[in-house]
Design a protein around this motif. Sequence first.
Motif, PDB file in Angstrom:
ATOM      1  N   PRO A 172       0.810  -1.225   0.000  1.00  0.00           N
ATOM      2  CA  PRO A 172       0.000   0.000   0.000  1.00  0.00           C
ATOM      3  C   PRO A 172       0.840   1.272   0.000  1.00  0.00           C
ATOM      4  CG  PRO A 172      -0.856  -1.556   1.587  1.00  0.00           C
ATOM      5  CD  PRO A 172       0.432  -2.120   1.073  1.00  0.00           C
ATOM      6  N   ILE A 173       2.018   1.238   0.634  1.00  0.00           N
ATOM      7  CA  ILE A 173       2.853   2.445   0.655  1.00  0.00           C
ATOM      8  C   ILE A 173       3.344   2.781  -0.752  1.00  0.00           C
ATOM      9  CG2 ILE A 173       5.009   1.261   1.205  1.00  0.00           C
ATOM     10  CD1 ILE A 173       3.894   4.574   2.757  1.00  0.00           C
ATOM     11  N   SER A 174       3.534   1.778  -1.581  1.00  0.00           N
ATOM     12  CA  SER A 174       3.948   2.045  -2.953  1.00  0.00           C
ATOM     13  C   SER A 174       2.824   2.712  -3.740  1.00  0.00           C
ATOM     14  CB  SER A 174       4.349   0.746  -3.648  1.00  0.00           C
ATOM     15  OG  SER A 174       5.463   0.169  -3.013  1.00  0.00           O
ATOM     16  N   TRP A 175       1.586   2.283  -3.493  1.00  0.00           N
ATOM     17  CA  TRP A 175       0.461   2.931  -4.157  1.00  0.00           C
ATOM     18  C   TRP A 175       0.341   4.383  -3.714  1.00  0.00           C
ATOM     19  CZ3 TRP A 175      -1.365   1.018  -8.331  1.00  0.00           C
ATOM     20  CH2 TRP A 175      -1.431  -0.362  -8.509  1.00  0.00           C
ATOM     21  N   LEU A 176       0.603   4.648  -2.439  1.00  0.00           N
ATOM     22  CA  LEU A 176       0.543   6.009  -1.929  1.00  0.00           C
ATOM     23  C   LEU A 176       1.625   6.873  -2.563  1.00  0.00           C
ATOM     24  CD1 LEU A 176      -0.796   7.956   0.086  1.00  0.00           C
ATOM     25  CD2 LEU A 176       0.911   7.217   1.755  1.00  0.00           C
ATOM     26  N   ILE A 177       2.832   6.338  -2.685  1.00  0.00           N
ATOM     27  CA  ILE A 177       3.923   7.085  -3.310  1.00  0.00           C
ATOM     28  C   ILE A 177       3.614   7.357  -4.786  1.00  0.00           C
ATOM     29  CG2 ILE A 177       6.348   6.940  -3.988  1.00  0.00           C
ATOM     30  CD1 ILE A 177       6.817   5.439  -1.337  1.00  0.00           C
ATOM     31  N   LEU A 178       3.049   6.370  -5.478  1.00  0.00           N
ATOM     32  CA  LEU A 178       2.672   6.571  -6.874  1.00  0.00           C
ATOM     33  C   LEU A 178       1.577   7.634  -7.002  1.00  0.00           C
ATOM     34  CD1 LEU A 178       2.558   3.068  -8.581  1.00  0.00           C
ATOM     35  CD2 LEU A 178       3.924   5.036  -9.229  1.00  0.00           C
ATOM     36  N   PHE A 179       0.606   7.600  -6.113  1.00  0.00           N
ATOM     37  CA  PHE A 179      -0.460   8.597  -6.145  1.00  0.00           C
ATOM     38  C   PHE A 179       0.094   9.995  -5.915  1.00  0.00           C
ATOM     39  CE2 PHE A 179      -3.618  11.120  -3.807  1.00  0.00           C
ATOM     40  CZ  PHE A 179      -4.571  11.247  -4.799  1.00  0.00           C
ATOM     41  N   ILE A 180       0.983  10.133  -4.943  1.00  0.00           N
ATOM     42  CA  ILE A 180       1.582  11.437  -4.658  1.00  0.00           C
ATOM     43  C   ILE A 180       2.427  11.905  -5.835  1.00  0.00           C
ATOM     44  CG2 ILE A 180       3.236  12.636  -3.169  1.00  0.00           C
ATOM     45  CD1 ILE A 180       2.165  10.877  -0.866  1.00  0.00           C
ATOM     46  N   LEU A 181       3.177  11.003  -6.422  1.00  0.00           N
ATOM     47  CA  LEU A 181       4.018  11.352  -7.565  1.00  0.00           C
ATOM     48  C   LEU A 181       3.178  11.833  -8.742  1.00  0.00           C
ATOM     49  CD1 LEU A 181       6.920  11.229  -8.840  1.00  0.00           C
ATOM     50  CD2 LEU A 181       6.239   8.999  -9.712  1.00  0.00           C
ATOM     51  N   PHE A 182       2.141  11.087  -9.111  1.00  0.00           N
ATOM     52  CA  PHE A 182       1.309  11.489 -10.233  1.00  0.00           C
ATOM     53  C   PHE A 182       0.501  12.750  -9.919  1.00  0.00           C
ATOM     54  CE2 PHE A 182       1.646   6.935 -11.613  1.00  0.00           C
ATOM     55  CZ  PHE A 182       2.400   7.214 -12.743  1.00  0.00           C
TER      56      PHE A 182
END
Length: 53
Positions: free
Chosen positions: A6-16
């Motif tokens: 889930p932390i990777s999804w959060l980082i991807l969301f923040i990045l995009f």
Amino acid sequence: MPQMAPISWLILFILFSLIFYFFNSMNYFSYLPNSPMKKKKNKINISPMNWKW
């Protein structure tokens, strides 16, 4: 195939989200509208209108 954490999804969301924000702000601030005041003076042609009732 392993799932993403889930932390990777959060980082991807923040990045995009940041990329989307910067892209929109660049497009907003790079637009220079043409102002009609610079090209010609503001002349208002007033033609007299005589209303006869």
